[in-house]
Write a protein that holds these residues in place. Structure first.
Motif, PDB file in Angstrom:
ATOM      1  N   ARG A  51      11.164  13.908 -15.733  1.00 34.09           N
ATOM      2  CA  ARG A  51      10.578  13.968 -17.421  1.00 34.09           C
ATOM      3  C   ARG A  51      10.848  12.912 -18.354  1.00 34.09           C
ATOM      4  O   ARG A  51      11.878  12.217 -18.359  1.00 34.09           O
ATOM      5  CB  ARG A  51      10.948  15.300 -17.814  1.00 34.09           C
ATOM      6  CG  ARG A  51      10.124  15.835 -19.082  1.00 34.09           C
ATOM      7  CD  ARG A  51      10.675  17.268 -19.502  1.00 34.09           C
ATOM      8  NE  ARG A  51      10.246  17.785 -20.560  1.00 34.09           N
ATOM      9  CZ  ARG A  51      10.027  19.070 -20.920  1.00 34.09           C
ATOM     10  NH1 ARG A  51      10.591  19.888 -20.326  1.00 34.09           N
ATOM     11  NH2 ARG A  51       9.707  19.388 -22.156  1.00 34.09           N
ATOM     12  N   PRO A  53       9.835  11.602 -22.647  1.00 30.29           N
ATOM     13  CA  PRO A  53       9.035  12.135 -23.886  1.00 30.29           C
ATOM     14  C   PRO A  53       7.467  11.865 -23.908  1.00 30.29           C
ATOM     15  O   PRO A  53       6.757  12.207 -25.091  1.00 30.29           O
ATOM     16  CB  PRO A  53       9.833  11.526 -24.934  1.00 30.29           C
ATOM     17  CG  PRO A  53      10.417  10.254 -24.306  1.00 30.29           C
ATOM     18  CD  PRO A  53      10.595  10.919 -23.049  1.00 30.29           C
ATOM     19  N   THR A  55       5.161  12.714 -22.304  1.00 28.64           N
ATOM     20  CA  THR A  55       4.313  13.632 -21.775  1.00 28.64           C
ATOM     21  C   THR A  55       4.103  14.766 -22.956  1.00 28.64           C
ATOM     22  O   THR A  55       5.410  15.225 -23.341  1.00 28.64           O
ATOM     23  CB  THR A  55       4.666  14.377 -20.487  1.00 28.64           C
ATOM     24  OG1 THR A  55       4.509  13.488 -19.519  1.00 28.64           O
ATOM     25  CG2 THR A  55       3.526  15.507 -20.310  1.00 28.64           C
ATOM     26  N   SER A  56       3.085  15.185 -23.706  1.00 28.65           N
ATOM     27  CA  SER A  56       3.444  16.051 -24.914  1.00 28.65           C
ATOM     28  C   SER A  56       4.189  17.428 -24.644  1.00 28.65           C
ATOM     29  O   SER A  56       3.905  17.888 -23.472  1.00 28.65           O
ATOM     30  CB  SER A  56       1.681  16.085 -25.565  1.00 28.65           C
ATOM     31  OG  SER A  56       1.226  16.930 -24.879  1.00 28.65           O
ATOM     32  N   GLN A  57       4.589  17.926 -25.661  1.00 29.88           N
ATOM     33  CA  GLN A  57       5.304  19.185 -25.143  1.00 29.88           C
ATOM     34  C   GLN A  57       4.311  20.413 -25.053  1.00 29.88           C
ATOM     35  O   GLN A  57       4.255  21.313 -24.492  1.00 29.88           O
ATOM     36  CB  GLN A  57       6.062  19.700 -26.540  1.00 29.88           C
ATOM     37  CG  GLN A  57       6.815  21.024 -26.514  1.00 29.88           C
ATOM     38  CD  GLN A  57       7.738  20.819 -25.362  1.00 29.88           C
ATOM     39  OE1 GLN A  57       8.553  19.886 -25.435  1.00 29.88           O
ATOM     40  NE2 GLN A  57       7.727  22.137 -24.454  1.00 29.88           N
ATOM     41  N   SER A  58       3.015  20.149 -25.600  1.00 31.14           N
ATOM     42  CA  SER A  58       1.875  20.919 -25.367  1.00 31.14           C
ATOM     43  C   SER A  58       1.379  21.302 -23.978  1.00 31.14           C
ATOM     44  O   SER A  58       1.073  22.429 -23.521  1.00 31.14           O
ATOM     45  CB  SER A  58       0.381  20.732 -26.215  1.00 31.14           C
ATOM     46  OG  SER A  58       0.244  19.269 -25.954  1.00 31.14           O
ATOM     47  N   TYR A  60       3.496  20.665 -21.236  1.00 32.44           N
ATOM     48  CA  TYR A  60       4.792  21.383 -20.813  1.00 32.44           C
ATOM     49  C   TYR A  60       4.563  22.998 -21.069  1.00 32.44           C
ATOM     50  O   TYR A  60       4.832  23.641 -20.116  1.00 32.44           O
ATOM     51  CB  TYR A  60       6.065  20.945 -21.167  1.00 32.44           C
ATOM     52  CG  TYR A  60       6.324  19.500 -20.617  1.00 32.44           C
ATOM     53  CD1 TYR A  60       6.775  19.316 -19.197  1.00 32.44           C
ATOM     54  CD2 TYR A  60       6.752  18.499 -21.362  1.00 32.44           C
ATOM     55  CE1 TYR A  60       6.950  18.201 -18.698  1.00 32.44           C
ATOM     56  CE2 TYR A  60       6.830  17.355 -20.958  1.00 32.44           C
ATOM     57  CZ  TYR A  60       7.178  17.091 -19.507  1.00 32.44           C
ATOM     58  OH  TYR A  60       7.458  15.763 -19.059  1.00 32.44           O
ATOM     59  N   ASP A  61       4.221  23.278 -22.261  1.00 29.08           N
ATOM     60  CA  ASP A  61       3.988  24.578 -22.635  1.00 29.08           C
ATOM     61  C   ASP A  61       2.936  25.308 -21.788  1.00 29.08           C
ATOM     62  O   ASP A  61       2.977  26.404 -21.571  1.00 29.08           O
ATOM     63  CB  ASP A  61       3.799  24.766 -24.329  1.00 29.08           C
ATOM     64  CG  ASP A  61       5.034  24.392 -25.007  1.00 29.08           C
ATOM     65  OD1 ASP A  61       6.107  24.244 -24.432  1.00 29.08           O
ATOM     66  OD2 ASP A  61       4.904  23.995 -26.226  1.00 29.08           O
TER      67      ASP A  61
END
Length: 336
Positions: A51, A53, A55-58, A60-61
């Motif tokens: 992983r 940073p 790749t946006s958190q959205s 992963y969410d």
């Protein structure tokens, strides 16, 4: 690991198999070749070992919500290989329940390498676009130390208004388009950098010829951004540029057709320009300028209501007033 899952390891694409806790159980040869990790050194580690940073958190969410609900999920990751080089892949993760045990099978397909060597997700591209446009706008308006604050307030308030208007009017505009309008709003008055200071900051009323010169700033603005973006020649900014040009050229048009520079009327005026028009006037009236005193909030809102259906799109004014009713303008007013 259940032998039924071994069939997935024969695929030509990179494959990773984890247990219910996302601990790596097996990977195939394609995965080893792409990532540089050999199976014996990666088994037992968490799947998030690659992983980054970028790749946006959205993303992963969205993945987490899908797999927790027992649904397959597909998306795009920017991960890091063993040698720290970035790699970009389309991935599908599918849950399998076999003999009471839950497994996840991830199938990666490496994206073709872009000329830039980096995949940009939607959120990151939007942040880059917004930052560049902000630097561009401020650098062209450096003569007035108060301009940067005005531009930032217009951008922040445009973001609030375009989201509210999209929701209230059920326009179903995509997130990327909403971001483009907010980002581009900061360029609305870039053409004023070509107006003589003696006219631009003149206290009191303007002579007719001075007013004519002021009203040239949308045309000047279009010329400025055309020259700048001609040098970029990058499709990353193509849609951003068109939105910016609509705002620059048309944010002084009026709903009743008496505005400038083209006298457009009603919905012939692009939506983004109608939104920025309300925001720009609100901020201009409610702050002190070299040629005017600050208006009170009540006086400013009275003006917007009075010009509803004349200067401004009635539905946009109503959306703006709904922000006021919900007290969402408090941070904006505090920043003035």
């Amino acid at each position: 690991m259940n032998q039924q899952l071994n069939l997935f390891l024969q695929l030509a694409d990179a494959v990773i198999i984890t247990d219910a806790k996302h601990t790596i159980l097996r990977v195939n040869g394609a995965y080893e070749n792409i990532t540089g990790y050999q199976q014996e050194e990666i088994i037992g580690k968490r799947a998030g070992i690659l992983r980054t940073p970028y790749t946006s958190q959205s993303v992963y969410d969205g993945m987490k919500r899908a797999i927790q609900a027992g649904r397959p999920w597909s998306g795009v990751f920017t991960n890091r290989k063993r040698d720290k080089e970035l790699w970009h892949s389309s991935i599908t993760i599918t849950p399998f329940e076999i003999e009471g045990e839950l497994y996840f099978v991830g199938v990666f397909r490496e994206l073709e390498k872009l000329k830039q060597g980096l995949y940009l997700d939607e959120d990151r591209a939007s942040r880059m676009q917004g930052s560049l446009l902000k630097v561009l706008a401020i650098s062209c308006e450096i003569r007035d130390p108060g301009t940067e604050a005005h531009l930032s307030r217009v951008q922040n308030l445009t973001e609030l208004l375009v989201d509210r208007h999209n929701e209230r009017m059920e326009l179903a505009l995509p997130k990327a388009e909403l971001a483009r309008i907010a980002n581009a709003s900061i360029l609305h008055d870039i053409g004023k950098s070509g107006i003589p200071e003696g006219i631009l900051y003149k206290p009191g009323s303007l002579a007719d010829y001075e007013r004519t010169i002021i009203e040239m700033h949308p045309i000047i603005g279009i010329d400025i951004v055309d020259k700048i973006f001609a040098e970029l020649d990058d499709e990353l900014f193509e849609k951003e540029l068109q939105t910016a040009k609509n705002i620059i050229l048309y944010h002084h048009e009026r709903w009743d057709g008496t505005g400038y520079p083209h006298g457009l009327k009603g919905e012939a005026i692009p939506l983004e320009a109608r939104i920025v028009s309300v925001v720009d006037v609100f901020d201009a009236l409610s702050t002190k300028r070299s040629y005017k005193e600050k208006w009170s909030l009540d006086s400013t809102l009275h003006y917007l209501r009075d010009q509803r259906g004349r200067q401004f799109d009635p539905s946009v004014v109503d959306s703006f007033l709904s922000l006021v009713e919900d007290e969402l303008l408090v941070p904006h007013l505090a920043a003035q």
